[in-house]
Scaffold this active site. Structure first.
Site, short mmCIF file in Angstrom:
data_model
loop_
_atom_site.label_atom_id
_atom_site.label_comp_id
_atom_site.label_asym_id
_atom_site.label_seq_id
_atom_site.Cartn_x
_atom_site.Cartn_y
_atom_site.Cartn_z
N ARG A 1 95.14 68.37 83.00
CA ARG A 1 93.93 67.83 83.62
C ARG A 1 93.18 66.89 82.68
O ARG A 1 92.68 65.85 83.08
CB ARG A 1 93.03 69.01 84.01
CG ARG A 1 91.85 68.63 84.88
CD ARG A 1 90.95 69.82 85.18
NE ARG A 1 91.63 70.97 85.75
CZ ARG A 1 92.04 71.05 87.01
NH1 ARG A 1 91.82 70.06 87.84
NH2 ARG A 1 92.64 72.13 87.45
N GLY B 1 88.77 61.04 104.17
CA GLY B 1 87.81 60.01 103.74
C GLY B 1 86.69 59.72 104.73
O GLY B 1 86.08 58.65 104.65
N GLU C 1 77.07 66.50 107.11
CA GLU C 1 77.46 65.97 105.78
C GLU C 1 77.27 64.46 105.76
O GLU C 1 76.77 63.90 104.78
CB GLU C 1 78.94 66.25 105.50
CG GLU C 1 79.27 67.68 105.15
CD GLU C 1 80.74 67.84 104.78
OE1 GLU C 1 81.35 66.91 104.24
OE2 GLU C 1 81.28 68.92 105.05
N HIS D 1 79.47 69.53 99.35
CA HIS D 1 80.21 70.78 99.55
C HIS D 1 79.80 71.38 100.90
O HIS D 1 78.61 71.43 101.21
CB HIS D 1 79.90 71.75 98.40
CG HIS D 1 80.68 73.01 98.51
ND1 HIS D 1 82.02 73.09 98.19
CD2 HIS D 1 80.32 74.25 98.92
CE1 HIS D 1 82.45 74.32 98.39
NE2 HIS D 1 81.44 75.04 98.84
C1 GRF Z 1 84.23 67.62 103.42
O1 GRF Z 1 84.11 68.76 104.22
C2 GRF Z 1 83.50 67.82 102.12
O2 GRF Z 1 82.38 68.63 102.22
C3 GRF Z 1 84.52 68.49 101.26
O3 GRF Z 1 85.74 67.92 101.62
C4 GRF Z 1 85.66 67.40 102.95
C5 GRF Z 1 86.03 65.95 102.89
O4 GRF Z 1 86.11 65.36 104.15
N1 GRF Z 1 84.19 68.36 99.86
P1 GRF Z 1 86.34 63.79 104.26
O5 GRF Z 1 87.61 63.48 103.45
O6 GRF Z 1 85.15 63.11 103.69
O7 GRF Z 1 86.54 63.52 105.71
#
Ligand code: GRF
Length: 202
Positions: A67, A13, A176, A111
């Site tokens: 799902r 998270g 990110e 991503h």
């Molecule tokens: C991140 O690397 C994101 O790009 C991918 O999953 C990971 C999540 O990391 N979709 P976090 O749980 O936000 O630390």
């Protein structure tokens, strides 16, 4: 009116925590988190959500036949929250059309690669294995495919010869955190428009 965000997560998270902090500091404006949803009751992100008095909803996908049944139950639960934007943040489930069609152009994901390269799981390892010199991260709308939706923002990191999947993941994660907040701020301030094939950023 502030945009009402639901964050979907399954683990650590760190993106969610960072989004929350950026809303508190005003770097993301016109937004409020109204729900944290997880399919995993042990997700670390939930602990932070609870200690910050954010509403948490946990539903274990293993309790559902398939799902679609699971996603229908999510849609039913979400209906009372008036969600404007669902942010997938390390949500380790493929989201079916049940959710997408109920939230058209309202589901985004981050991503850890430069899409359309290295879709799916272990994108950082895929980049290392392929030997690309640059990778990065992508924020995109979620459509009916996996990591195929229209791209909102991207950022690039250089891969050095001594990087492995773990060091690359760390480098990308730092980016990110910045990129996802930028994209959410743009969405919440109506600065994204979607044409047939592209996202236009104001
Ligand atoms: C991140 O690397 C994101 O790009 C991918 O999953 C990971 C999540 O990391 N979709 P976090 O749980 O936000 O630390």
């Amino acid at each position: 009116m502030k945009k009402r965000l639901a964050i979907f997560l399954s683990g650590r998270g760190s993106n969610f925590i960072n989004i929350h902090k950026n809303i508190l500091s005003g770097k993301i404006s016109n937004a409020e988190i109204v729900l944290i949803f997880s399919n995993n009751k042990n997700a670390e992100g939930i602990v932070y959500a609870q200690s910050n008095n954010l509403p948490v909803l946990v539903m274990d996908h293993k309790n559902f036949d398939d799902r679609k049944e699971f996603d229908q139950a999510i849609v039913d639960e979400l209906s009372s929250y008036n969600i404007d934007l669902i942010c997938l943040a390390g949500y380790m489930r493929i989201v079916s059309e049940i959710i997408i069609d109920n939230y058209i152009n309202k589901v985004i994901n981050i991503h850890p690669s430069l899409l359309p390269s290295f879709k799916g799981m272990n994108a950082q390892q895929q980049a290392i294995d392929y030997g690309v010199r640059y990778s990065g991260c992508t924020v995109h709308f979620v459509d009916h495919g996996v990591d195929t939706g229209k791209i909102i923002l991207q950022d690039v990191v250089e891969i050095s010869s001594d990087d492995d999947a773990s060091s690359l993941s760390e480098k990308i994660l730092t980016r990110e955190h910045i990129l996802y907040c930028k994209a959410i701020d743009l969405f919440c301030n109506n600065k994204l428009s979607i044409t047939d094939d592209k996202v236009i950023v104001e």
